[in-house]
Motif scaffolding. Structure first.
Motif, short mmCIF file in Angstrom:
data_model
loop_
_atom_site.label_atom_id
_atom_site.label_comp_id
_atom_site.label_asym_id
_atom_site.label_seq_id
_atom_site.Cartn_x
_atom_site.Cartn_y
_atom_site.Cartn_z
N ILE A 1 0.86 -1.13 -0.04
CA ILE A 1 0.10 -0.02 -0.05
C ILE A 1 0.92 1.42 0.00
N ALA A 2 0.57 2.05 -0.83
CA ALA A 2 1.25 3.44 -1.05
C ALA A 2 0.46 4.46 -0.39
N VAL A 3 1.17 5.42 0.49
CA VAL A 3 0.47 6.58 1.24
C VAL A 3 1.18 7.97 0.54
N LEU A 4 0.62 8.80 -0.05
CA LEU A 4 1.34 9.96 -0.51
C LEU A 4 0.57 11.25 -0.03
N GLY A 5 1.29 11.93 0.48
CA GLY A 5 1.02 13.21 1.39
C GLY A 5 0.08 13.05 2.58
N GLY A 6 -0.60 14.11 2.92
CA GLY A 6 -1.40 14.04 3.96
C GLY A 6 -0.93 14.80 5.22
N ASP A 7 -1.56 15.13 6.25
CA ASP A 7 -0.95 15.85 7.38
C ASP A 7 -0.93 14.66 8.59
N ARG A 8 -1.10 15.34 9.76
CA ARG A 8 -1.16 14.53 10.89
C ARG A 8 -2.34 13.42 11.06
N ARG A 9 -3.46 13.41 10.09
CA ARG A 9 -4.38 12.68 10.15
C ARG A 9 -3.81 11.20 9.69
N THR A 10 -2.81 11.33 8.99
CA THR A 10 -2.05 10.06 8.22
C THR A 10 -1.59 9.36 9.25
N GLU A 11 -1.20 9.54 10.58
CA GLU A 11 -0.96 8.86 11.52
C GLU A 11 -2.00 7.80 12.04
N TYR B 1 -3.83 -4.98 8.01
CA TYR B 1 -3.11 -5.56 6.98
C TYR B 1 -1.72 -5.52 7.57
N PRO B 2 -1.60 -6.45 8.67
CA PRO B 2 -0.21 -6.51 9.27
C PRO B 2 0.87 -7.08 8.36
N ASP B 3 0.61 -7.79 7.71
CA ASP B 3 1.63 -8.35 6.67
C ASP B 3 1.83 -7.77 5.45
N THR B 4 1.16 -6.62 5.32
CA THR B 4 1.32 -5.78 3.99
C THR B 4 2.41 -4.61 4.15
N SER B 5 3.08 -4.38 3.18
CA SER B 5 4.12 -3.62 2.99
C SER B 5 3.63 -2.06 2.71
N ILE B 6 3.75 -0.97 3.43
CA ILE B 6 3.37 0.29 3.53
C ILE B 6 4.22 1.39 3.27
N SER B 7 4.52 1.99 2.06
CA SER B 7 5.16 3.07 1.71
C SER B 7 4.79 4.30 1.85
N VAL B 8 5.34 5.18 2.46
CA VAL B 8 4.91 6.53 2.67
C VAL B 8 5.77 7.67 1.87
#
Length: 304
Positions: A7-17, A27-34
């Protein structure tokens, strides 16, 4: 059910936390890129990338901020991001059949998603999200009034232009704290609702021609409705709080007024509450996409 490796997360503010925390929990086994979110310290389960292309490459799900864009051409990212992201390039980095989510997605992104066979959904278009999000927005606007006004709210006349979810939540709080609340709206039904909620009312067209005297004005109309003539007629020292897009950025603002542009208040005043609201909507949309019938990669992407 579709599996998700990345999963890729682009941009965002403190809500992203809160969005990242919810994604990892589900999705504990999924790679998360930011990428492009320097306002937060990334948790150990999320990997920051140097470029947005690296973040999106190989991802089955791409999550964009709210709003997706502020200028209509590039992605809304934090001021410290080392790249700008042209909207027309985004979908080229997602696989056909993958999912793109964003808040207030512009037409250019929807068109590119369809052309590249990428599914898409606007998580902010959900009425539940907008209703829940109105509360932190209203509280943030109220905080501005208390901080900036030289008098207490019972000595204040406040005008609210528009009467949607956010305006209604704000009017209720102002009214309870003793302010005189005047609602200027276009639809008679909205004015009737405002009157039932204890507010004074005026047609928006009448207010724009002859503004009511007020100490503070909250605009919640997401369109450039204000004219130079209307602004010139507002009283000296009136505080204009822009919560939407009623003032074009190129418009010269009168010197006798005070302007506070306050977009994205939930991400500033209640990021954890607002983040949980968005995260719940995002997880629901991802689940719907996972359970869709498998489709040919050549089929046009569509809204889920």
């Amino acid at each position: 059910m579709r599996t998700i490796q990345k999963i890729a997360v682009l941009g965002g503010d403190r809500r992203t936390e809160m969005i990242l925390a919810g994604l990892h929990l589900m999705y504990p086994d999924t790679s998360i890129s930011v990428w492009g979110c320097a306002e937060i310290e990334l948790p150990p389960y999320a990997r920051g990338t140097k470029t947005w292309q690296e973040a999106l490459s190989g991802a089955q799900v791409g999550i964009l901020p709210i709003p997706v864009t502020r200028d209509g051409e590039t992605l809304s990212v934090c001021p410290h991001a080392n790249q700008t992201v042209p909207l027309e390039a985004l979908c080229r980095f997602l696989r056909p059949g993958s999912l793109l989510l964003g808040g207030i997605i512009p037409q250019v992104v929807l068109r590119m998603a369809q052309e590249n066979a990428v599914h898409f959904t606007d998580y902010y278009a959900d009425g539940v999200v907008q209703t829940l999000n109105a509360v932190p927005t209203a509280e943030g606007a109220l905080a501005i009034a208390i901080r900036e006004l030289p008098v207490v709210l019972p000595e204040t006349t406040a005008v609210i232009t528009g009467y949607g979810r956010c305006a209604r939540a704000l009017a209720a709080r102002l009214h309870l704290l003793g302010a005189q609340v005047i609602v200027a709206a276009r639809r008679p039904e909205a004015l009737a609702e405002a009157a039932c909620d204890g507010c004074e009312t005026i047609l928006l067209s009448s207010f724009l021609k002859d503004p009511q005297p007020c100490r503070i004005l909250f605009n919640t109309i997401p369109a450039p409705v204000f004219t130079d003539t209307c602004l010139a007629a507002l009283p000296e020292g009136c505080l204009f709080v822009e919560l939407a897009q009623g003032l074009p950025r190129e418009m010269e603002f009168p010197s006798h007024l005070r302007l506070i542009r306050a977009p994205g208040l939930p991400g500033k005043t209640a990021p954890h509450t607002a983040g949980r609201i968005l995260c719940d909507a995002i997880l629901e949309k991802i689940s719907l996409w996972q359970n869709m019938e498998p489709e040919s990669a050549l089929q046009k992407g569509r809204d889920i």
